[in-house]
Design a protein around this motif. Structure first.
Motif, PDB file in Angstrom:
ATOM      1  N   GLU A  96       0.837  -1.216   0.000  1.00 30.48           N
ATOM      2  CA  GLU A  96       0.000   0.000   0.000  1.00 30.48           C
ATOM      3  C   GLU A  96       0.867   1.258   0.000  1.00 30.48           C
ATOM      4  N   PHE A  99       1.771   1.862  -3.421  1.00 33.78           N
ATOM      5  CA  PHE A  99       0.559   2.243  -4.181  1.00 33.78           C
ATOM      6  C   PHE A  99       0.216   3.709  -3.943  1.00 33.78           C
ATOM      7  N   TYR A 100       0.143   4.115  -2.660  1.00 32.73           N
ATOM      8  CA  TYR A 100      -0.287   5.483  -2.350  1.00 32.73           C
ATOM      9  C   TYR A 100       0.825   6.513  -2.594  1.00 32.73           C
ATOM     10  N   TRP A 108      -6.199   6.624 -10.286  1.00 31.70           N
ATOM     11  CA  TRP A 108      -6.718   5.647  -9.314  1.00 31.70           C
ATOM     12  C   TRP A 108      -6.667   6.246  -7.890  1.00 31.70           C
ATOM     13  N   LEU A 112      -9.881   7.227  -5.208  1.00 34.89           N
ATOM     14  CA  LEU A 112     -10.059   6.671  -3.853  1.00 34.89           C
ATOM     15  C   LEU A 112     -10.219   7.752  -2.787  1.00 34.89           C
ATOM     16  N   LEU A 115     -13.146   7.909  -0.510  1.00 34.18           N
ATOM     17  CA  LEU A 115     -13.289   6.766   0.404  1.00 34.18           C
ATOM     18  C   LEU A 115     -12.404   6.915   1.642  1.00 34.18           C
ATOM     19  N   THR A 117      -9.348   6.125   2.063  1.00 30.10           N
ATOM     20  CA  THR A 117      -8.439   5.003   2.343  1.00 30.10           C
ATOM     21  C   THR A 117      -7.000   5.485   2.366  1.00 30.10           C
ATOM     22  N   GLY A 118      -6.134   4.697   2.965  1.00 30.59           N
ATOM     23  CA  GLY A 118      -4.724   5.076   3.061  1.00 30.59           C
ATOM     24  C   GLY A 118      -3.859   3.869   3.346  1.00 30.59           C
ATOM     25  N   LYS A 121      -3.478  -0.127   7.719  1.00 32.87           N
ATOM     26  CA  LYS A 121      -4.555  -1.109   7.662  1.00 32.87           C
ATOM     27  C   LYS A 121      -4.703  -1.813   9.023  1.00 32.87           C
ATOM     28  N   HIS A 177     -10.633  -6.299   0.805  1.00 32.36           N
ATOM     29  CA  HIS A 177      -9.346  -5.596   0.764  1.00 32.36           C
ATOM     30  C   HIS A 177      -8.473  -6.247  -0.299  1.00 32.36           C
ATOM     31  N   THR A 178      -7.901  -5.399  -1.157  1.00 34.20           N
ATOM     32  CA  THR A 178      -7.120  -5.914  -2.284  1.00 34.20           C
ATOM     33  C   THR A 178      -5.774  -5.200  -2.396  1.00 34.20           C
ATOM     34  N   PRO A 179      -4.818  -5.572  -1.536  1.00 33.32           N
ATOM     35  CA  PRO A 179      -3.481  -5.010  -1.738  1.00 33.32           C
ATOM     36  C   PRO A 179      -2.984  -5.428  -3.118  1.00 33.32           C
TER      37      PRO A 179
HETATM   38  N1  IYR Z   1      -5.681  -1.497  -2.122  1.00 34.65           N
HETATM   39  C1  IYR Z   1      -5.783  -0.143  -1.690  1.00 34.65           C
HETATM   40  C2  IYR Z   1      -6.482   0.729  -2.642  1.00 34.65           C
HETATM   41  C3  IYR Z   1      -7.944   0.534  -2.836  1.00 34.65           C
HETATM   42  C4  IYR Z   1      -8.417   0.189  -4.086  1.00 34.65           C
HETATM   43  C5  IYR Z   1      -9.747   0.104  -4.335  1.00 34.65           C
HETATM   44  I1  IYR Z   1     -10.398  -0.302  -6.209  1.00 34.65           I
HETATM   45  C6  IYR Z   1     -10.671   0.370  -3.289  1.00 34.65           C
HETATM   46  O1  IYR Z   1     -12.030   0.292  -3.553  1.00 34.65           O
HETATM   47  C7  IYR Z   1     -10.222   0.728  -2.040  1.00 34.65           C
HETATM   48  C8  IYR Z   1      -8.840   0.792  -1.832  1.00 34.65           C
HETATM   49  C9  IYR Z   1      -6.365  -0.060  -0.264  1.00 34.65           C
HETATM   50  O2  IYR Z   1      -6.948  -1.036   0.203  1.00 34.65           O
HETATM   51  O3  IYR Z   1      -6.208   0.966   0.366  1.00 34.65           O
END
Ligand code: IYR
Length: 229
Positions: A96, A99-100, A108, A112, A115, A117-118, A121, A177-179
Protein backbone atom coordinates in the motif's frame (compact mmCIF):
# COMPACT_ATOMS: atom_id res chain seq x y z
CA UNK A 1 -12.63 -34.44 -4.19
CA UNK A 2 -14.26 -36.78 -6.68
CA UNK A 3 -12.88 -38.53 -9.74
CA UNK A 4 -14.01 -35.88 -12.21
CA UNK A 5 -13.04 -37.91 -15.26
CA UNK A 6 -15.49 -40.64 -14.21
CA UNK A 7 -18.53 -38.37 -13.79
CA UNK A 8 -21.46 -39.12 -16.11
CA UNK A 9 -24.56 -37.09 -16.94
CA UNK A 10 -27.16 -38.30 -14.42
CA UNK A 11 -30.25 -36.08 -14.14
CA UNK A 12 -32.04 -36.26 -10.77
CA UNK A 13 -35.34 -34.53 -9.82
CA UNK A 14 -34.80 -30.90 -8.80
CA UNK A 15 -34.28 -30.97 -5.03
CA UNK A 16 -35.95 -28.26 -2.91
CA UNK A 17 -38.41 -27.12 -5.54
CA UNK A 18 -39.58 -23.64 -4.51
CA UNK A 19 -42.93 -22.42 -5.78
CA UNK A 20 -43.86 -19.04 -4.25
CA UNK A 21 -47.13 -17.24 -4.82
CA UNK A 22 -46.50 -13.82 -6.45
CA UNK A 23 -47.30 -11.83 -3.30
CA UNK A 24 -44.86 -13.88 -1.22
CA UNK A 25 -42.29 -13.40 -3.97
CA UNK A 26 -42.77 -9.64 -3.90
CA UNK A 27 -42.46 -9.58 -0.10
CA UNK A 28 -39.36 -11.77 -0.15
CA UNK A 29 -37.68 -9.60 -2.80
CA UNK A 30 -38.40 -6.38 -0.91
CA UNK A 31 -37.30 -7.83 2.44
CA UNK A 32 -34.07 -9.19 1.02
CA UNK A 33 -33.30 -5.83 -0.56
CA UNK A 34 -33.89 -4.10 2.80
CA UNK A 35 -31.62 -6.64 4.49
CA UNK A 36 -28.83 -6.30 1.92
CA UNK A 37 -29.02 -2.51 2.08
CA UNK A 38 -27.92 -2.83 5.69
CA UNK A 39 -24.60 -4.23 4.51
CA UNK A 40 -21.83 -1.67 4.69
CA UNK A 41 -18.13 -2.07 3.98
CA UNK A 42 -16.54 -1.47 7.36
CA UNK A 43 -12.98 -0.44 8.18
CA UNK A 44 -13.31 -0.13 11.97
CA UNK A 45 -13.58 -3.50 13.69
CA UNK A 46 -13.58 -4.70 17.28
CA UNK A 47 -11.45 -7.65 18.34
CA UNK A 48 -14.52 -9.53 19.57
CA UNK A 49 -14.04 -13.18 18.61
CA UNK A 50 -16.32 -14.94 16.12
CA UNK A 51 -16.89 -18.70 16.38
CA UNK A 52 -15.08 -20.73 13.76
CA UNK A 53 -18.28 -22.68 13.09
CA UNK A 54 -19.97 -19.47 11.89
CA UNK A 55 -17.10 -18.86 9.46
CA UNK A 56 -17.25 -22.49 8.32
CA UNK A 57 -20.96 -22.27 7.53
CA UNK A 58 -20.45 -19.03 5.60
CA UNK A 59 -17.68 -20.72 3.59
CA UNK A 60 -20.07 -23.62 2.85
CA UNK A 61 -22.54 -21.04 1.51
CA UNK A 62 -19.77 -19.65 -0.72
CA UNK A 63 -19.00 -23.21 -1.82
CA UNK A 64 -22.62 -23.70 -2.91
CA UNK A 65 -22.22 -21.06 -5.64
CA UNK A 66 -22.58 -21.97 -9.31
CA UNK A 67 -19.30 -22.35 -11.20
CA UNK A 68 -17.98 -23.13 -14.68
CA UNK A 69 -18.51 -26.87 -15.30
CA UNK A 70 -19.15 -27.14 -11.54
CA UNK A 71 -15.37 -27.21 -11.02
CA UNK A 72 -15.62 -24.92 -7.97
CA UNK A 73 -12.30 -23.21 -8.72
CA UNK A 74 -11.83 -21.59 -5.32
CA UNK A 75 -10.03 -22.07 -2.05
CA UNK A 76 -10.53 -20.00 1.08
CA UNK A 77 -7.96 -19.58 3.84
CA UNK A 78 -9.56 -18.36 7.09
CA UNK A 79 -6.87 -16.79 9.26
CA UNK A 80 -7.39 -16.32 12.98
CA UNK A 81 -3.74 -16.59 14.09
CA UNK A 82 -2.60 -13.17 15.41
CA UNK A 83 0.92 -13.89 14.12
CA UNK A 84 -0.23 -14.60 10.57
CA UNK A 85 -2.62 -11.65 10.60
CA UNK A 86 0.32 -9.43 11.64
CA UNK A 87 2.46 -10.83 8.80
CA UNK A 88 -0.33 -10.18 6.30
CA UNK A 89 -0.78 -6.63 7.59
CA UNK A 90 2.95 -5.92 7.41
CA UNK A 91 3.23 -7.21 3.83
CA UNK A 92 -0.01 -5.50 2.72
CA UNK A 93 1.11 -2.16 4.13
CA UNK A 94 4.42 -2.43 2.25
CA UNK A 95 2.43 -2.77 -1.00
CA UNK A 96 0.00 0.00 0.00
CA UNK A 97 2.89 2.37 0.72
CA UNK A 98 4.12 1.95 -2.86
CA UNK A 99 0.56 2.24 -4.18
CA UNK A 100 -0.29 5.48 -2.35
CA UNK A 101 3.17 6.96 -3.04
CA UNK A 102 2.22 6.97 -6.72
CA UNK A 103 2.43 3.35 -7.87
CA UNK A 104 -1.34 3.20 -8.22
CA UNK A 105 -1.30 6.05 -10.74
CA UNK A 106 -2.78 9.53 -10.27
CA UNK A 107 -6.24 8.67 -11.59
CA UNK A 108 -6.72 5.65 -9.31
CA UNK A 109 -5.39 7.41 -6.22
CA UNK A 110 -7.69 10.38 -6.94
CA UNK A 111 -10.66 8.00 -7.36
CA UNK A 112 -10.06 6.67 -3.85
CA UNK A 113 -10.00 10.10 -2.17
CA UNK A 114 -13.73 10.12 -1.32
CA UNK A 115 -13.29 6.77 0.40
CA UNK A 116 -10.61 8.10 2.73
CA UNK A 117 -8.44 5.00 2.34
CA UNK A 118 -4.72 5.08 3.06
CA UNK A 119 -1.61 3.11 3.85
CA UNK A 120 -2.50 2.05 7.42
CA UNK A 121 -4.56 -1.11 7.66
CA UNK A 122 -5.13 -1.68 11.41
CA UNK A 123 -8.29 -3.68 10.67
CA UNK A 124 -6.05 -6.47 9.31
CA UNK A 125 -4.89 -7.20 12.84
CA UNK A 126 -7.91 -6.02 14.87
CA UNK A 127 -10.63 -8.08 13.20
CA UNK A 128 -10.86 -11.68 14.43
CA UNK A 129 -10.78 -13.26 10.95
CA UNK A 130 -9.20 -12.63 7.57
CA UNK A 131 -10.60 -14.81 4.80
CA UNK A 132 -8.26 -14.95 1.84
CA UNK A 133 -9.94 -15.95 -1.42
CA UNK A 134 -7.85 -17.89 -3.95
CA UNK A 135 -8.81 -18.68 -7.56
CA UNK A 136 -7.65 -21.98 -9.05
CA UNK A 137 -6.72 -21.80 -12.73
CA UNK A 138 -6.68 -25.58 -12.86
CA UNK A 139 -7.68 -28.53 -10.69
CA UNK A 140 -5.98 -31.87 -10.14
CA UNK A 141 -7.33 -35.37 -10.66
CA UNK A 142 -6.64 -37.88 -7.90
CA UNK A 143 -3.54 -39.07 -9.82
CA UNK A 144 -2.16 -35.51 -9.86
CA UNK A 145 -2.81 -34.75 -13.54
CA UNK A 146 -4.31 -31.35 -14.28
CA UNK A 147 -7.67 -30.33 -15.64
CA UNK A 148 -8.57 -26.84 -16.80
CA UNK A 149 -11.09 -24.67 -14.99
CA UNK A 150 -13.52 -22.40 -16.85
CA UNK A 151 -14.91 -18.93 -16.12
CA UNK A 152 -12.63 -18.75 -13.11
CA UNK A 153 -12.94 -14.98 -12.29
CA UNK A 154 -16.72 -15.12 -12.77
CA UNK A 155 -17.10 -18.25 -10.60
CA UNK A 156 -14.89 -16.94 -7.82
CA UNK A 157 -16.66 -13.56 -7.98
CA UNK A 158 -20.05 -15.23 -7.54
CA UNK A 159 -18.79 -17.38 -4.65
CA UNK A 160 -17.29 -14.32 -2.97
CA UNK A 161 -20.63 -12.52 -3.36
CA UNK A 162 -22.37 -15.45 -1.68
CA UNK A 163 -19.77 -15.30 1.10
CA UNK A 164 -20.26 -11.58 1.70
CA UNK A 165 -24.05 -12.07 1.80
CA UNK A 166 -23.66 -15.04 4.18
CA UNK A 167 -21.41 -13.08 6.55
CA UNK A 168 -23.86 -10.17 6.54
CA UNK A 169 -26.75 -12.57 7.16
CA UNK A 170 -24.86 -13.93 10.19
CA UNK A 171 -24.63 -10.41 11.64
CA UNK A 172 -20.99 -9.87 10.70
CA UNK A 173 -19.32 -6.98 8.92
CA UNK A 174 -16.63 -7.29 6.33
CA UNK A 175 -14.29 -5.33 4.11
CA UNK A 176 -13.03 -6.44 0.72
CA UNK A 177 -9.35 -5.60 0.76
CA UNK A 178 -7.12 -5.91 -2.28
CA UNK A 179 -3.48 -5.01 -1.74
CA UNK A 180 -1.78 -4.83 -5.10
CA UNK A 181 0.12 -7.07 -5.87
CA UNK A 182 -1.11 -9.89 -3.62
CA UNK A 183 1.24 -12.72 -4.51
CA UNK A 184 2.85 -12.52 -1.03
CA UNK A 185 -0.27 -14.29 0.27
CA UNK A 186 0.70 -17.57 -1.45
CA UNK A 187 3.97 -17.70 0.45
CA UNK A 188 2.50 -16.63 3.79
CA UNK A 189 -0.41 -19.06 3.58
CA UNK A 190 1.30 -21.99 1.88
CA UNK A 191 -0.88 -22.00 -1.24
CA UNK A 192 0.53 -23.27 -4.57
CA UNK A 193 1.76 -20.73 -7.16
CA UNK A 194 -1.00 -21.85 -9.57
CA UNK A 195 -3.58 -20.26 -7.24
CA UNK A 196 -4.25 -16.55 -7.64
CA UNK A 197 -5.08 -14.57 -4.50
CA UNK A 198 -8.14 -12.53 -5.36
CA UNK A 199 -8.94 -10.63 -2.19
CA UNK A 200 -8.78 -10.54 1.56
CA UNK A 201 -12.11 -10.32 3.36
CA UNK A 202 -11.65 -8.70 6.76
CA UNK A 203 -14.40 -10.17 8.96
CA UNK A 204 -15.74 -9.34 12.40
CA UNK A 205 -17.92 -6.95 14.36
CA UNK A 206 -18.10 -3.28 13.46
CA UNK A 207 -16.80 -0.95 16.17
CA UNK A 208 -19.58 1.11 17.81
CA UNK A 209 -17.82 4.25 16.54
CA UNK A 210 -17.29 2.87 13.03
CA UNK A 211 -17.87 5.29 10.17
CA UNK A 212 -18.40 4.78 6.46
CA UNK A 213 -17.58 7.29 3.74
CA UNK A 214 -20.78 9.10 2.72
CA UNK A 215 -20.09 8.39 -0.96
CA UNK A 216 -20.19 4.67 -0.30
CA UNK A 217 -23.92 4.98 0.23
CA UNK A 218 -24.59 6.62 -3.12
CA UNK A 219 -25.99 3.77 -5.17
CA UNK A 220 -26.98 4.05 -8.82
CA UNK A 221 -30.75 4.26 -9.32
CA UNK A 222 -32.62 1.40 -10.95
CA UNK A 223 -33.01 3.26 -14.25
CA UNK A 224 -29.24 3.41 -14.54
CA UNK A 225 -28.54 -0.24 -13.79
CA UNK A 226 -31.53 -1.91 -15.46
CA UNK A 227 -32.82 -1.96 -19.02
CA UNK A 228 -36.01 -3.85 -19.68
CA UNK A 229 -36.78 -4.73 -23.29
N1 IYR B 1 -5.68 -1.50 -2.12
C1 IYR B 1 -5.78 -0.14 -1.69
C2 IYR B 1 -6.48 0.73 -2.64
C3 IYR B 1 -7.94 0.53 -2.84
C4 IYR B 1 -8.42 0.19 -4.09
C5 IYR B 1 -9.75 0.10 -4.33
I1 IYR B 1 -10.40 -0.30 -6.21
C6 IYR B 1 -10.67 0.37 -3.29
O1 IYR B 1 -12.03 0.29 -3.55
C7 IYR B 1 -10.22 0.73 -2.04
C8 IYR B 1 -8.84 0.79 -1.83
C9 IYR B 1 -6.36 -0.06 -0.26
O2 IYR B 1 -6.95 -1.04 0.20
O3 IYR B 1 -6.21 0.97 0.37
Amino acid sequence: MFAKQDLKFDPIPLPDHIDMPPEDMQKAAVEFLAHMRKRHSVRDFTDQPVDQSVIENCILTAGSAPSGANHQPWHFVAVKSPQIKAQIREAAEVEEEKFYAGGGGDEWIKALEPLGTGVDKPHLTTAPWLIVVFAQRHGNFADGTKFKNYYVPESVGIATGFLIAALHNAGLSCLTHTPNPMKFLNGLLGRPPSEKPVMILVVGHADKDATVPAVAKLKKPLAEILTVK
